[in-house]
Design a protein around this motif. Structure first.
Motif, PDB file in Angstrom:
ATOM      1  N   LEU A  82       0.829  -1.198   0.000  1.00 33.97           N
ATOM      2  CA  LEU A  82       0.000   0.000   0.000  1.00 33.97           C
ATOM      3  C   LEU A  82       0.866   1.253   0.000  1.00 33.97           C
ATOM      4  O   LEU A  82       0.594   2.214  -0.734  1.00 33.97           O
ATOM      5  N   GLU A  83       1.925   1.239   0.781  1.00 31.83           N
ATOM      6  CA  GLU A  83       2.837   2.387   0.825  1.00 31.83           C
ATOM      7  C   GLU A  83       3.552   2.569  -0.508  1.00 31.83           C
ATOM      8  O   GLU A  83       3.716   3.690  -0.988  1.00 31.83           O
ATOM      9  N   THR A  85       2.379   1.758  -3.429  1.00 34.55           N
ATOM     10  CA  THR A  85       1.372   2.297  -4.345  1.00 34.55           C
ATOM     11  C   THR A  85       1.221   3.794  -4.130  1.00 34.55           C
ATOM     12  O   THR A  85       1.160   4.568  -5.093  1.00 34.55           O
ATOM     13  N   HIS A  86       1.180   4.194  -2.872  1.00 33.72           N
ATOM     14  CA  HIS A  86       1.075   5.618  -2.538  1.00 33.72           C
ATOM     15  C   HIS A  86       2.293   6.381  -3.076  1.00 33.72           C
ATOM     16  O   HIS A  86       2.148   7.452  -3.678  1.00 33.72           O
ATOM     17  N   ARG A  89       2.173   6.827  -6.853  1.00 34.55           N
ATOM     18  CA  ARG A  89       1.242   7.889  -7.246  1.00 34.55           C
ATOM     19  C   ARG A  89       1.872   9.259  -7.052  1.00 34.55           C
ATOM     20  O   ARG A  89       1.689  10.154  -7.865  1.00 34.55           O
ATOM     21  N   ALA A  96      -2.981  10.888  -4.284  1.00 34.93           N
ATOM     22  CA  ALA A  96      -2.962   9.649  -3.491  1.00 34.93           C
ATOM     23  C   ALA A  96      -4.382   9.198  -3.183  1.00 34.93           C
ATOM     24  O   ALA A  96      -4.587   8.089  -2.741  1.00 34.93           O
TER      25      ALA A  96
END
Length: 97
Positions: A82-83, A85-86, A89, A96
């Protein structure tokens, strides 16, 4: 994974809470001893961290500890992904959201 990456080891003889363990003076921990033990939480954490082969630690069987470890690794990997992916972005200039 987190603990393994940090290369944490536990020196059992230098842990203060060990003196309070219900199984301290016996050959092995048992389910009954774990139920009345005042230091179940730190015992369980240490057993998971060092992959203790004992049947009972912290009120949990070895097989149950393996499942807990796998769940911890999965949660860590999901948060890490998840981090990433953030960060992707942010690098791409996208929101985000």
């Amino acid at each position: 994974m987190v603990i393994r990456q940090l290369q944490i080891t536990v020196e059992w003889q230098s842990i203060e809470w060990l003196d309070l363990a219900a199984c301290r003076d016996s050959d092995a921990a048992t389910q009954q001893a774990c139920r009345r033990c005042p230091v179940r939480a730190p015992c369980l954490a240490a057993a998971i961290a060092i992959d203790d082969p004992a049947q009972w630690r912290g009120g949990v069987t070895r097989d149950e500890r393996i499942v807990l470890w796998e769940q911890l690794e999965t949660a860590f990997q999901n948060l890490r992904d998840l981090e990433f992916t953030h960060l992707d972005r942010l690098v791409d200039g996208r929101s985000a959201g």
